[in-house]
Write a protein that holds these residues in place. Structure first.
Motif, mmCIF file in Angstrom:
data_model
loop_
_atom_site.group_PDB
_atom_site.id
_atom_site.type_symbol
_atom_site.label_atom_id
_atom_site.label_comp_id
_atom_site.label_asym_id
_atom_site.label_seq_id
_atom_site.Cartn_x
_atom_site.Cartn_y
_atom_site.Cartn_z
ATOM 1 N N VAL A 1 -1.136 -4.221 10.490
ATOM 2 C CA VAL A 1 -2.423 -3.846 9.906
ATOM 3 C C VAL A 1 -3.576 -4.654 10.492
ATOM 4 C CG1 VAL A 1 -3.733 -3.734 7.755
ATOM 5 C CG2 VAL A 1 -1.311 -3.091 7.779
ATOM 6 N N GLY B 1 0.764 -1.245 0.000
ATOM 7 C CA GLY B 1 0.000 0.000 0.000
ATOM 8 C C GLY B 1 0.789 1.285 0.000
ATOM 9 N N GLU C 1 -4.049 -2.933 14.064
ATOM 10 C CA GLU C 1 -5.050 -2.058 13.440
ATOM 11 C C GLU C 1 -4.511 -0.654 13.189
ATOM 12 O OE1 GLU C 1 -8.575 -2.209 15.809
ATOM 13 O OE2 GLU C 1 -9.023 -4.285 15.267
ATOM 14 N N ASP D 1 -2.678 1.872 10.223
ATOM 15 C CA ASP D 1 -2.581 1.990 8.783
ATOM 16 C C ASP D 1 -1.134 1.789 8.356
ATOM 17 O OD1 ASP D 1 -2.251 3.773 6.142
ATOM 18 O OD2 ASP D 1 -4.338 3.167 6.316
ATOM 19 N N VAL D 2 -0.940 1.186 7.188
ATOM 20 C CA VAL D 2 0.419 0.921 6.711
ATOM 21 C C VAL D 2 1.184 2.223 6.510
ATOM 22 C CG1 VAL D 2 -0.150 0.949 4.251
ATOM 23 C CG2 VAL D 2 1.724 -0.477 5.074
ATOM 24 N N GLN D 3 0.480 3.343 6.344
ATOM 25 C CA GLN D 3 1.124 4.635 6.167
ATOM 26 C C GLN D 3 1.909 5.053 7.408
ATOM 27 O OE1 GLN D 3 0.838 5.859 3.131
ATOM 28 N NE2 GLN D 3 2.179 7.616 3.490
ATOM 29 N N CYS D 4 1.608 4.451 8.560
ATOM 30 C CA CYS D 4 2.346 4.766 9.794
ATOM 31 C C CYS D 4 3.826 4.415 9.676
ATOM 32 C CB CYS D 4 1.743 4.006 10.977
ATOM 33 S SG CYS D 4 0.084 4.530 11.436
#
Length: 450
Positions: free
Chosen positions: A333, A301, A337, A339-342
């Motif tokens: 993820v 992602g 829980e 977001d992969v953007q973290c």
């Protein structure tokens, strides 16, 4: 009332399937299915025989309502013809998984006229142990582009004439079925290109078997510019050949991508042992290791730029196996829980041990969250960046039940000392007895201070 209950228990299965498709939404036994209440009556007439027919050929009853709703043309088709098509399809491979896989991927192959052309076609391909995926790809691709069995025969004969083994031909049909539409001249051009960069004829089969995607690339617009890029970066053909033999997927690099990977490596700011470990097999292989990990992060992602940012901030990721990175992202993820953007903000997450640090810390936070023991929500940064001792003092020590959950500092676990027992004696200064001269010197020093 008893009679009503008995009637419900003995209700035929096909009625339950009928209601799951045509009844209002609140009667549907499969929550993912939607109502067919607006379907034409002609569809309703064929519902039960078509449903029974698909189930007999191994189609899961739980997936049947959604499948028939998505492909309503089947309910308006001639049931005997569908049965003939299913019989031909199952004759190509007796596995029920094969029939279901083909139907889910391309339901239109059930056209009887199309399948009749292939009734004896698969056995005439000349491949003894052809895989389910290869047969499925052949049927789907042929149906999509209106190809005949002769077109597939021609391609397979061409591959065999060029010296490819049956196993390699199967891999090509599994990975790049579009090769069926290629001419012999184009396929031969790619094998000649491999010879020009130093790959021997006996090695070409292994290269294509490992990376069949090369047969889908153009020589002039993709492969040749890639080799030119390697040479512009200072690598000889012998070096390129060595790395291609080691991992043929290198030929899948997009033009300009390898230069970006090397640029990242040159700009790394990390401890010397980490950098030396990254370059232990040379810059070429290190650059390709960067590319593999960028692809892994993009698959989950992240955009291209963010994937490079994560690797630049946390170079240790270049040294980790892909399976380990994917396990951490999956846990981040699905379980945590986040977001992969973290990962762009806290790339250190990929640099710590999953079992020794991430698991125990998350279990503690999860427990405290369940009992209302957290004032503020704990973000990924606090979860990962806190030192072991600070995390223990903040989240574990105040709660006795967390000692066992955390494990590292739990009451039942033994904390290892920095040195073996008794080592402190070696560092303790020796105690010498004071002499009369020492006493006089100390007395004189004290009097001078007064």
């Amino acid at each position: 009332m008893a009679m009503l209950i008995r009637n419900i228990k003995t209700r035929p299965p096909f009625l339950l399937l009928f209601r799951s498709i045509y009844a209002p939404v609140h009667f549907i036994p499969y929550p993912n299915s939607q109502s067919f209440s607006t379907a034409p009556k002609s569809h309703q007439k064929n519902l039960i025989p078509v449903s029974n027919l698909f189930q007999r050929y191994g189609f899961p009853p739980s997936e049947l309502p959604h499948f028939l709703k998505k492909n309503q043309f089947l309910l308006n088709s001639n049931t005997p013809e569908i049965e003939k098509s299913l019989k031909i399809l199952s004759s190509l491979n007796p596995s029920q998984d094969f029939v279901v896989s083909v139907l889910c991927s391309c339901p239109s192959v059930l056209e009887l006229e199309f399948l009749e052309k292939w009734q004896l076609g698969i056995s005439e391909l000349g491949i003894s142990n052809i895989s389910i995926m290869a047969i499925r790809n052949i049927l789907e691709f042929s149906r999509k582009y209106d190809l005949k069995p002769d077109d597939v025969f021609r391609c397979i004969k061409c591959l065999k004439r060029l010296g490819f083994r049956e196993n390699t031909v199967t891999r090509v049909l599994e990975a790049v079925p579009m090769v069926i539409m290629s001419s012999e001249e184009k396929i031969r051009g790619k094998t000649e290109f491999l010879i020009r960069i130093g790959i021997q004829k006996k090695e070409i089969d292994r290269v294509v078997c490992s990376f069949p995607g090369i047969l889908a690339f153009g020589v002039e617009n993709r492969l040749k510019p890639l080799i030119d890029e390697f040479e512009d970066l200072g690598y000889s053909l012998s070096e390129v050949r060595r790395e291609v033999i080691r991992d043929p997927r290198i030929l899948g690099l997009e033009n300009g991508e390898f230069s970006q990977c090397l640029k990242l490596l040159k700009s790394l700011r990390c401890r010397l042992p980490i950098k030396e470990n990254i370059f232990r097999h040379g810059a070429f292989r290190a650059g390709y290791e960067v590319k593999i990990r960028v692809d892994c992060l993009r698959k989950h992602g992240l955009i291209y730029r963010d994937a490079f940012t994560v690797l630049w901030k946390e170079p240790r990721v270049i040294l980790y196996e892909i399976e380990e990175i994917e396990k951490k992202i999956e846990f981040l993820v699905q379980e945590m829980e986040f977001d992969v953007q973290c990962l762009v903000e806290v790339p250190e997450y990929l640099g710590v041990h999953l079992g020794k640090q991430i698991f125990p810390r998350f279990n503690v936070i999860k427990h405290l969250r369940s009992i209302g023991g957290l004032g503020d929500e704990v973000g990924l940064r606090d979860l990962i960046k806190l030192s072991r001792l600070r995390f223990y003092n903040r989240y574990v020590k105040p709660y006795s039940e967390c000692e066992q959950i955390y494990g590292r500092f739990g009451g039942g676990s033994e904390v290892r000392s920095r040195h073996p027992v008794g080592m402190w004696k070696l560092f303790k200064p020796q105690n010498h007895p004071k002499s009369n001269e020492d006493s006089r010197n100390i007395k004189s020093y004290m009097e001078s201070l007064a």
